[in-house]
Design a protein around this motif. Structure first.
Motif, PDB file in Angstrom:
ATOM      1  N   VAL A   4       0.922  -1.068  -0.161  1.00  0.00           N
ATOM      2  CA  VAL A   4       0.180  -0.023   0.071  1.00  0.00           C
ATOM      3  C   VAL A   4       0.654   1.514  -0.416  1.00  0.00           C
ATOM      4  O   VAL A   4       1.839   0.959   0.270  1.00  0.00           O
ATOM      5  N   GLU A   5       0.350   2.577  -0.561  1.00  0.00           N
ATOM      6  CA  GLU A   5       1.145   3.436   0.063  1.00  0.00           C
ATOM      7  C   GLU A   5      -0.011   4.434   0.489  1.00  0.00           C
ATOM      8  O   GLU A   5      -0.902   4.242   0.841  1.00  0.00           O
ATOM      9  N   GLY A   6       0.346   6.018   0.793  1.00  0.00           N
ATOM     10  CA  GLY A   6       0.075   6.164   1.665  1.00  0.00           C
ATOM     11  C   GLY A   6      -1.283   6.925   1.702  1.00  0.00           C
ATOM     12  O   GLY A   6      -2.495   6.641   2.212  1.00  0.00           O
ATOM     13  N   HIS A   7      -1.698   6.816  -0.133  1.00  0.00           N
ATOM     14  CA  HIS A   7      -3.418   7.442  -0.675  1.00  0.00           C
ATOM     15  C   HIS A   7      -3.765   6.498  -0.756  1.00  0.00           C
ATOM     16  O   HIS A   7      -5.449   6.771  -0.464  1.00  0.00           O
ATOM     17  N   ASP A   8      -3.189   5.359  -0.281  1.00  0.00           N
ATOM     18  CA  ASP A   8      -4.542   3.806   0.065  1.00  0.00           C
ATOM     19  C   ASP A   8      -5.221   3.625   1.646  1.00  0.00           C
ATOM     20  O   ASP A   8      -6.066   3.110   1.532  1.00  0.00           O
ATOM     21  N   LEU A   9      -4.728   3.976   2.442  1.00  0.00           N
ATOM     22  CA  LEU A   9      -4.559   4.625   3.701  1.00  0.00           C
ATOM     23  C   LEU A   9      -5.525   5.593   4.294  1.00  0.00           C
ATOM     24  O   LEU A   9      -5.808   6.457   3.918  1.00  0.00           O
ATOM     25  N   ARG A  10      -6.387   5.034   5.676  1.00  0.00           N
ATOM     26  CA  ARG A  10      -7.070   6.157   5.700  1.00  0.00           C
ATOM     27  C   ARG A  10      -7.334   5.897   7.831  1.00  0.00           C
ATOM     28  O   ARG A  10      -7.727   4.949   7.832  1.00  0.00           O
ATOM     29  N   VAL A  12       9.082   4.099   5.078  1.00  0.00           N
ATOM     30  CA  VAL A  12       8.983   5.767   4.925  1.00  0.00           C
ATOM     31  C   VAL A  12       9.777   5.752   6.225  1.00  0.00           C
ATOM     32  O   VAL A  12       8.734   5.644   7.497  1.00  0.00           O
ATOM     33  N   ASP A  13      10.329   6.944   6.343  1.00  0.00           N
ATOM     34  CA  ASP A  13      10.818   7.695   7.381  1.00  0.00           C
ATOM     35  C   ASP A  13      10.219   7.812   8.253  1.00  0.00           C
ATOM     36  O   ASP A  13       9.136   8.717   7.527  1.00  0.00           O
ATOM     37  N   PRO A  28       1.683  13.061   8.880  1.00  0.00           N
ATOM     38  CA  PRO A  28       1.597  14.664   8.124  1.00  0.00           C
ATOM     39  C   PRO A  28       1.395  15.579   9.390  1.00  0.00           C
ATOM     40  O   PRO A  28       1.145  16.929   9.299  1.00  0.00           O
ATOM     41  N   LEU A  29       0.445  15.083  10.060  1.00  0.00           N
ATOM     42  CA  LEU A  29      -0.453  16.048  11.177  1.00  0.00           C
ATOM     43  C   LEU A  29       0.301  16.360  12.609  1.00  0.00           C
ATOM     44  O   LEU A  29       0.194  16.643  12.881  1.00  0.00           O
ATOM     45  N   SER A  53       4.346  16.130   3.752  1.00  0.00           N
ATOM     46  CA  SER A  53       4.040  14.818   3.336  1.00  0.00           C
ATOM     47  C   SER A  53       3.142  14.391   2.512  1.00  0.00           C
ATOM     48  O   SER A  53       2.194  13.926   2.958  1.00  0.00           O
ATOM     49  N   MET A  54       3.061  13.577   1.626  1.00  0.00           N
ATOM     50  CA  MET A  54       2.518  13.047   0.695  1.00  0.00           C
ATOM     51  C   MET A  54       2.401  11.404   0.515  1.00  0.00           C
ATOM     52  O   MET A  54       2.072  10.580   0.434  1.00  0.00           O
ATOM     53  N   LEU A  55       3.923  11.120   1.592  1.00  0.00           N
ATOM     54  CA  LEU A  55       3.623   9.603   1.371  1.00  0.00           C
ATOM     55  C   LEU A  55       3.103   9.196   3.276  1.00  0.00           C
ATOM     56  O   LEU A  55       2.870   7.892   2.657  1.00  0.00           O
ATOM     57  N   GLY A  56       3.225   9.382   3.916  1.00  0.00           N
ATOM     58  CA  GLY A  56       2.446   9.206   4.850  1.00  0.00           C
ATOM     59  C   GLY A  56       0.630   8.252   5.209  1.00  0.00           C
ATOM     60  O   GLY A  56       0.046   8.829   4.159  1.00  0.00           O
TER      61      GLY A  56
END
Length: 475
Positions: A247-253, A277-278, A284-285, A291-294
């Motif tokens: 998964v990537e960050g945009h797949d999660l919520r 991911v570091d 980002p919060l 960050s667009m990765l988390g």
């Protein structure tokens, strides 16, 4: 660069004999046709290219994708050598986990004065957001890669600890797979401990660290920054081998206080997230707002105990090279035992006396950034020009806290296959360790990285190094 001193060769004795771990291999090699081996070497390269086993090189006009050169001569360790090594690795990993729990909770090692408070308080890898947080099963470092070098028959040193997001395990697995395909007859002659069960053990180990409120079989996913990351091949490879979602960050919520991933049937809760991911980009919060990765809010879910993040945020402080210099004290403090594996002597440039010594002896030392990795930002004194030494001395004077220095070790060599036959090259070793409440599992062998240039001590793939299959013999 010139060889600083006589080095230990892992295959050949000083009188020209063969060390016992290599006996059977050497007999086999002596019967091989050089043309056939050259052909096999080209086949291996084609296999790696076809499979997509590449990495990106940053810091150039455009990121370049490269193959990591593979050498077909294995590095061979006896079972006795491996037993000694793995005992030391296990002790060290236990101590690192205890250290991380302590500095984010009671901080007893700081109160005892065994590690300076400022080394933690002023360290960019220390995450205040982790204070008071205890991950499920008390495991901070679920996957560890410990870099080890050898200088003699029984002399092993830890070069550095990789407790944040250690990489390279896919190369260990693919190197073995390639050797099995190319030389099946070798493995029937020589009994080598298998490494192929690593993905199964990784899945099992991660699942054992699921949060307490996890119901049924834990859902495991691998979080990748995406296809442009240098280790993307490894992320997708491990997800596939484990049977986990990539998964990537945009797949999660965040949904109902948990982390959920998007699927074709709606959102599904994740129990364990193996993140590549570091820390800075994880949420980002809580960290970098750009960050667009988390995943926004993942740290709040984590602190509430509703997801396991592997490795835990904040573990990077154990990779810090200034902290490394205190590892013998750290091991003794938490285990009550002397460290079984030695550290390389380390000069902390933040200390005036050490800085003076390093500046006076720069041409003989290796200097590294305390947060550096991958061979970047370092100086290998014996290989540097006068101009490079002068420029680095200026950097040291400007920001001494940013550096440590170590003597140039005479690393062991292992032969590689060249046109003329076998030639010695320097190597290091990264064994991979899995940690769960059920125990510590160390894969027999690991990733051997090899400097392909004669005399070079730099083994990193980003700096022109290659890899080898690592064999641990059954007996």
């Amino acid at each position: 660069m010139k060889e600083a001193q006589v080095h230990f060769d892992e295959m050949t004795t000083q009188d020209g004999g063969v060390r016992s771990p290599y006996n059977q291999y050497e007999k086999w090699f002596a019967t091989q046709d050089a043309t056939r081996l050259s052909k096999k070497s080209r086949e291996a390269e084609a296999f790696f290219r076809r499979t997509g086993i590449t990495f990106n090189v940053y810091g150039q006009a455009a990121a370049q994708e490269r193959l990591i050169p593979f050498d077909l001569v294995p590095r061979i360790l006896s079972n006795r050598e491996w037993t000694k090594l793995s005992r030391g690795i296990e002790q060290r990993v236990r101590a690192i986990n205890a250290f991380l729990h302590d500095i984010y909770n009671r901080q007893e090692i700081l109160r005892a004065g065994r590690v300076p408070v400022e080394l933690i308080a002023q360290n960019e890898a220390f995450l205040p957001q982790m204070i008071g947080v205890t991950p499920p099963g008390h495991v901070y470092t679920h996957i560890v890669g410990t870099d080890i070098v050898r200088t003699g028959e029984g002399d092993f040193f830890v070069l550095e600890d990789n407790a944040r997001t250690p990489s390279g395990v896919s190369y260990m697995l693919e190197n073995r797979e390639t050797m099995l395909q190319m030389f099946p007859e070798l493995f029937s002659k020589i009994k080598v401990k298998p490494v192929s069960d690593y993905p199964k053990n990784l899945r099992k180990s991660l699942a054992a660290c699921a949060p307490r409120n996890c119901k049924g079989k834990p859902t495991v996913a691998v979080l990748t920054p995406g296809i442009h990351n240098s280790a993307y091949f490894e992320h997708s490879f491990l997800a596939d081998q484990m049977g986990a979602e990539l998964v990537e960050g945009h797949d999660l919520r965040v949904i109902d206080g948990c982390i959920a991933m998007r699927t074709t049937r709606g959102y599904k809760t994740i129990d364990v997230l193996y993140r590549r991911v570091d820390d800075d980009y994880l949420d980002p919060l809580n960290f970098r707002p750009d960050s667009m990765l988390g995943v926004p809010g993942i740290m709040d879910v984590y602190r509430a105990g509703n997801i396991t993040i592997a490795n835990a945020p904040g573990t990077g402080i154990a990779d810090d090279k200034a902290i490394y210099s205190y590892m013998p004290d750290i091991v003794e403090f938490y285990t009550g035992e002397k460290a079984l594996l030695k550290n390389v002597e380390t000069y902390r440039c933040s200390e005036p006396d050490s800085l003076a010594y390093v500046l006076d002896n720069l041409a003989d030392l290796v200097v590294k950034e305390v947060h550096g990795s991958g061979g970047y930002g370092m100086l290998v004194g014996p290989a540097a020009s006068k101009k490079e030494l002068a420029a680095f001395a200026a950097k040291l004077r400007a920001k001494p806290d940013n550096y440590i220095a170590q003597p140039t070790l005479s690393l062991s060599t292992v032969p590689i296959f060249v046109k003329k036959g076998l030639a010695p090259r320097h190597v290091d070793l990264r064994p991979f360790v899995l940690v769960s409440p059920q125990g510590i599992n160390i894969t027999p062998g690991g990733l051997t990285r090899v400097a392909l240039k004669a005399g070079s001590l730099v083994v990193n793939s980003s700096q022109g190094g290659g890899t080898k299959d690592t064999w641990v013999l059954e007996d």
